[in-house]
Motif scaffolding. Structure first.
Motif, PDB file in Angstrom:
ATOM      1  N   MET A   1       0.838  -1.190   0.000  1.00 54.82           N
ATOM      2  CA  MET A   1       0.000   0.000   0.000  1.00 54.82           C
ATOM      3  C   MET A   1       0.874   1.241   0.000  1.00 54.82           C
ATOM      4  SD  MET A   1      -2.908   1.164   2.743  1.00 54.82           S
ATOM      5  CE  MET A   1      -3.945  -0.166   2.213  1.00 54.82           C
ATOM      6  N   ALA A   2       0.536   2.195  -0.832  1.00 51.83           N
ATOM      7  CA  ALA A   2       1.348   3.400  -0.926  1.00 51.83           C
ATOM      8  C   ALA A   2       1.193   4.237   0.329  1.00 51.83           C
ATOM      9  CB  ALA A   2       0.933   4.210  -2.146  1.00 51.83           C
ATOM     10  N   THR A   3       2.306   4.777   0.828  1.00 52.67           N
ATOM     11  CA  THR A   3       2.266   5.642   1.996  1.00 52.67           C
ATOM     12  C   THR A   3       3.010   6.944   1.735  1.00 52.67           C
ATOM     13  OG1 THR A   3       4.234   4.573   2.868  1.00 52.67           O
ATOM     14  CG2 THR A   3       2.106   3.708   3.603  1.00 52.67           C
ATOM     15  N   SER A   4       3.245   7.270   0.458  1.00 54.52           N
ATOM     16  CA  SER A   4       3.978   8.480   0.127  1.00 54.52           C
ATOM     17  C   SER A   4       3.168   9.716   0.506  1.00 54.52           C
ATOM     18  CB  SER A   4       4.275   8.508  -1.376  1.00 54.52           C
ATOM     19  OG  SER A   4       3.078   8.425  -2.114  1.00 54.52           O
ATOM     20  N   LYS A   5       3.886  10.818   0.755  1.00 49.02           N
ATOM     21  CA  LYS A   5       3.223  12.058   1.125  1.00 49.02           C
ATOM     22  C   LYS A   5       2.559  12.687  -0.091  1.00 49.02           C
ATOM     23  CE  LYS A   5       6.383  13.205   4.909  1.00 49.02           C
ATOM     24  NZ  LYS A   5       7.328  14.206   5.430  1.00 49.02           N
ATOM     25  N   ILE A   6       1.351  13.188   0.118  1.00 51.86           N
ATOM     26  CA  ILE A   6       0.617  13.875  -0.939  1.00 51.86           C
ATOM     27  C   ILE A   6       0.200  15.229  -0.389  1.00 51.86           C
ATOM     28  CG2 ILE A   6      -1.383  13.787  -2.462  1.00 51.86           C
ATOM     29  CD1 ILE A   6      -1.512  10.777  -1.843  1.00 51.86           C
ATOM     30  N   LYS A   7       0.459  16.280  -1.116  1.00 50.62           N
ATOM     31  CA  LYS A   7       0.052  17.605  -0.658  1.00 50.62           C
ATOM     32  C   LYS A   7      -1.101  18.122  -1.495  1.00 50.62           C
ATOM     33  CE  LYS A   7       4.001  19.544   1.771  1.00 50.62           C
ATOM     34  NZ  LYS A   7       4.911  20.702   1.893  1.00 50.62           N
ATOM     35  N   CYS A   8      -2.139  18.557  -0.796  1.00 52.36           N
ATOM     36  CA  CYS A   8      -3.274  19.151  -1.491  1.00 52.36           C
ATOM     37  C   CYS A   8      -2.809  20.418  -2.195  1.00 52.36           C
ATOM     38  CB  CYS A   8      -4.386  19.479  -0.498  1.00 52.36           C
ATOM     39  SG  CYS A   8      -5.741  20.390  -1.232  1.00 52.36           S
ATOM     40  N   PRO A   9      -3.042  20.543  -3.505  1.00 51.02           N
ATOM     41  CA  PRO A   9      -2.578  21.721  -4.245  1.00 51.02           C
ATOM     42  C   PRO A   9      -3.249  23.016  -3.806  1.00 51.02           C
ATOM     43  CG  PRO A   9      -3.952  20.332  -5.624  1.00 51.02           C
ATOM     44  CD  PRO A   9      -3.699  19.563  -4.377  1.00 51.02           C
ATOM     45  N   LYS A  10      -4.362  22.909  -3.077  1.00 46.87           N
ATOM     46  CA  LYS A  10      -5.072  24.113  -2.654  1.00 46.87           C
ATOM     47  C   LYS A  10      -4.735  24.494  -1.211  1.00 46.87           C
ATOM     48  CE  LYS A  10      -9.663  26.193  -2.405  1.00 46.87           C
ATOM     49  NZ  LYS A  10     -11.106  26.018  -2.680  1.00 46.87           N
ATOM     50  N   CYS A  11      -4.886  23.526  -0.276  1.00 49.78           N
ATOM     51  CA  CYS A  11      -4.688  23.860   1.134  1.00 49.78           C
ATOM     52  C   CYS A  11      -3.335  23.427   1.670  1.00 49.78           C
ATOM     53  CB  CYS A  11      -5.781  23.242   1.996  1.00 49.78           C
ATOM     54  SG  CYS A  11      -5.691  21.436   2.115  1.00 49.78           S
ATOM     55  N   LYS A  12      -2.534  22.695   0.839  1.00 47.78           N
ATOM     56  CA  LYS A  12      -1.177  22.258   1.190  1.00 47.78           C
ATOM     57  C   LYS A  12      -1.142  21.245   2.333  1.00 47.78           C
ATOM     58  CE  LYS A  12       0.250  25.131  -1.910  1.00 47.78           C
ATOM     59  NZ  LYS A  12       0.616  24.616  -3.247  1.00 47.78           N
ATOM     60  N   ASP A 177      -4.427   6.500  -3.782  1.00 47.90           N
ATOM     61  CA  ASP A 177      -3.747   6.300  -2.508  1.00 47.90           C
ATOM     62  C   ASP A 177      -4.689   6.534  -1.325  1.00 47.90           C
ATOM     63  OD1 ASP A 177      -1.399   5.592  -3.680  1.00 47.90           O
ATOM     64  OD2 ASP A 177      -0.433   7.546  -3.465  1.00 47.90           O
ATOM     65  N   ILE A 178      -5.510   7.584  -1.418  1.00 56.18           N
ATOM     66  CA  ILE A 178      -6.461   7.892  -0.345  1.00 56.18           C
ATOM     67  C   ILE A 178      -7.528   6.806  -0.249  1.00 56.18           C
ATOM     68  CG2 ILE A 178      -8.242   9.519   0.416  1.00 56.18           C
ATOM     69  CD1 ILE A 178      -6.507  11.746  -0.767  1.00 56.18           C
ATOM     70  N   TYR A 179      -8.003   6.333  -1.396  1.00 56.04           N
ATOM     71  CA  TYR A 179      -8.999   5.255  -1.409  1.00 56.04           C
ATOM     72  C   TYR A 179      -8.457   4.014  -0.701  1.00 56.04           C
ATOM     73  CZ  TYR A 179     -11.793   1.415  -3.342  1.00 56.04           C
ATOM     74  OH  TYR A 179     -12.567   0.291  -3.484  1.00 56.04           O
ATOM     75  N   LYS A 180      -7.202   3.652  -0.966  1.00 57.83           N
ATOM     76  CA  LYS A 180      -6.595   2.473  -0.360  1.00 57.83           C
ATOM     77  C   LYS A 180      -6.297   2.689   1.121  1.00 57.83           C
ATOM     78  CE  LYS A 180      -3.296   0.690  -2.953  1.00 57.83           C
ATOM     79  NZ  LYS A 180      -2.135   0.705  -3.892  1.00 57.83           N
ATOM     80  N   LYS A 181      -5.938   3.905   1.470  1.00 57.17           N
ATOM     81  CA  LYS A 181      -5.613   4.213   2.858  1.00 57.17           C
ATOM     82  C   LYS A 181      -6.852   4.239   3.747  1.00 57.17           C
ATOM     83  CE  LYS A 181      -2.670   5.614   6.080  1.00 57.17           C
ATOM     84  NZ  LYS A 181      -1.624   4.722   6.610  1.00 57.17           N
ATOM     85  N   ALA A 182      -8.010   4.565   3.155  1.00 60.52           N
ATOM     86  CA  ALA A 182      -9.237   4.731   3.946  1.00 60.52           C
ATOM     87  C   ALA A 182      -9.604   3.480   4.730  1.00 60.52           C
ATOM     88  CB  ALA A 182     -10.396   5.138   3.032  1.00 60.52           C
ATOM     89  N   VAL A 183      -9.209   2.308   4.251  1.00 58.93           N
ATOM     90  CA  VAL A 183      -9.565   1.061   4.929  1.00 58.93           C
ATOM     91  C   VAL A 183      -8.842   0.923   6.266  1.00 58.93           C
ATOM     92  CG1 VAL A 183      -7.774  -0.440   3.948  1.00 58.93           C
ATOM     93  CG2 VAL A 183     -10.019  -1.385   4.470  1.00 58.93           C
ATOM     94  N   SER A 184      -7.819   1.757   6.496  1.00 56.63           N
ATOM     95  CA  SER A 184      -7.084   1.684   7.763  1.00 56.63           C
ATOM     96  C   SER A 184      -7.552   2.726   8.773  1.00 56.63           C
ATOM     97  CB  SER A 184      -5.579   1.872   7.523  1.00 56.63           C
ATOM     98  OG  SER A 184      -5.288   3.211   7.150  1.00 56.63           O
TER      99      SER A 184
END
Length: 273
Positions: A1-12, A177-184
């Motif tokens: 499962m991907a755990t890389s950091k993702i930054k929202c382009p709007k709210c950072k 990534d968010i879809y897969k992470k939501a199960v945790s």
């Protein structure tokens, strides 16, 4: 499962939230009843002569935490903003599959979560606690053939709101990534469980064996008996149940000592509950 950091382009804001930094356990536990233990143990062997425990994955939308995963459905799919992402989410589901989970807990010696776990999941202190070797489970299920072994993240409602507030700003890969992470993700009040999950991702439910019970969908999973270190008998289990368990195990899988696990009575002292 991907755990890389993702930054929202709007709210950072960084997504998904950073996973809890915890040392890996040596063991994971699964509480259940004697009746379920009977169903887990079957007399069939693999071609190499090894025995398996026959568990069933459940749908994470049908757990004891009614807000679990449902929160994301409500925020992502059942709002006007969410419906704009419907095709993207459908494409992700078709690619990744739908999750099915099997739960375990991490407990240390004299751990404070032992009593509620026995009460809720161990047939009110009369069932069993199965102790599994973490490393063996990890070798079998972590990032292997559609499976994963994950540590649950415990969040409050505000944290979950942050995750979903700007969901439209993410690219397809980030949404995946968010879809897969939501199960945790689980709510904070369940944090005492220290839950780990084996997750199975599939979109081909009709091509594998499955069963339903009270409208719930379950899928089979075999865990080699070699992963089991201990069967611990509940502190309020009576002697007949203990004797019956020993007899059942010997009938189905032979001498306990040949299968490298022990059977012991819990040392937890429980009065009237």
């Amino acid at each position: 499962m991907a755990t890389s950091k993702i930054k929202c382009p709007k709210c950072k804001t960084t997504f998904p939230l950073e996973p809890r930094r915890a040392s890996l356990p040596t063991s994971l536990y699964h509480y259940t009843s004697f009746e379920v233990l009977t169903n887990l143990l079957k007399s069939d062997r693999e071609t190499d002569g090894a025995y398996n425990l026959h568990f069933w994955f459940s749908n994470p939308l049908q757990t004891n935490d009614k807000r679990e995963v449902h929160f994301f459905n409500e925020k992502l799919f059942e709002t006007k903003k969410g419906k704009e992402l419907e095709k993207q989410i459908d494409d992700i589901k078709n690619k990744v599959g739908n999750p099915f989970t099997l739960s375990f807990v991490h407990q240390k010696k004299s751990c404070s979560n032992e009593i509620p776990m026995w009460k809720m999941y161990g047939n009110n202190f009369k069932g069993v606690r199965l102790k599994f070797n973490f490393k063996k489970l990890q070798n079998l299920f972590q990032n292997k053939n559609g499976y994963d072994l994950i540590l649950c993240e415990y969040l409050n409602k505000n944290q979950m709101d942050v995750i979903t507030r700007n969901i439209r700003n993410f690219k397809d890969r980030e949404l995946e990534d968010i879809y897969k992470k939501a199960v945790s993700y689980k709510m904070n009040e369940w944090s005492y469980e220290n839950e780990w999950r084996i997750v199975f991702w599939t979109n081909e439910i009709t091509k594998v064996e499955y069963r339903t019970n009270d409208g719930r969908l379950y899928m089979p999973i075999k865990i080699p008996l070699d992963c089991l270190d201990l069967i611990e008998i509940g502190p309020k289990a009576d002697q007949d149940a203990i004797d019956g368990s020993l007899k059942l195990i010997k009938e189905k899988i032979g001498d306990v000592t040949e299968n490298h696990f022990d059977i012991l009575k819990s040392k937890l002292q429980i009065g009237y509950v």
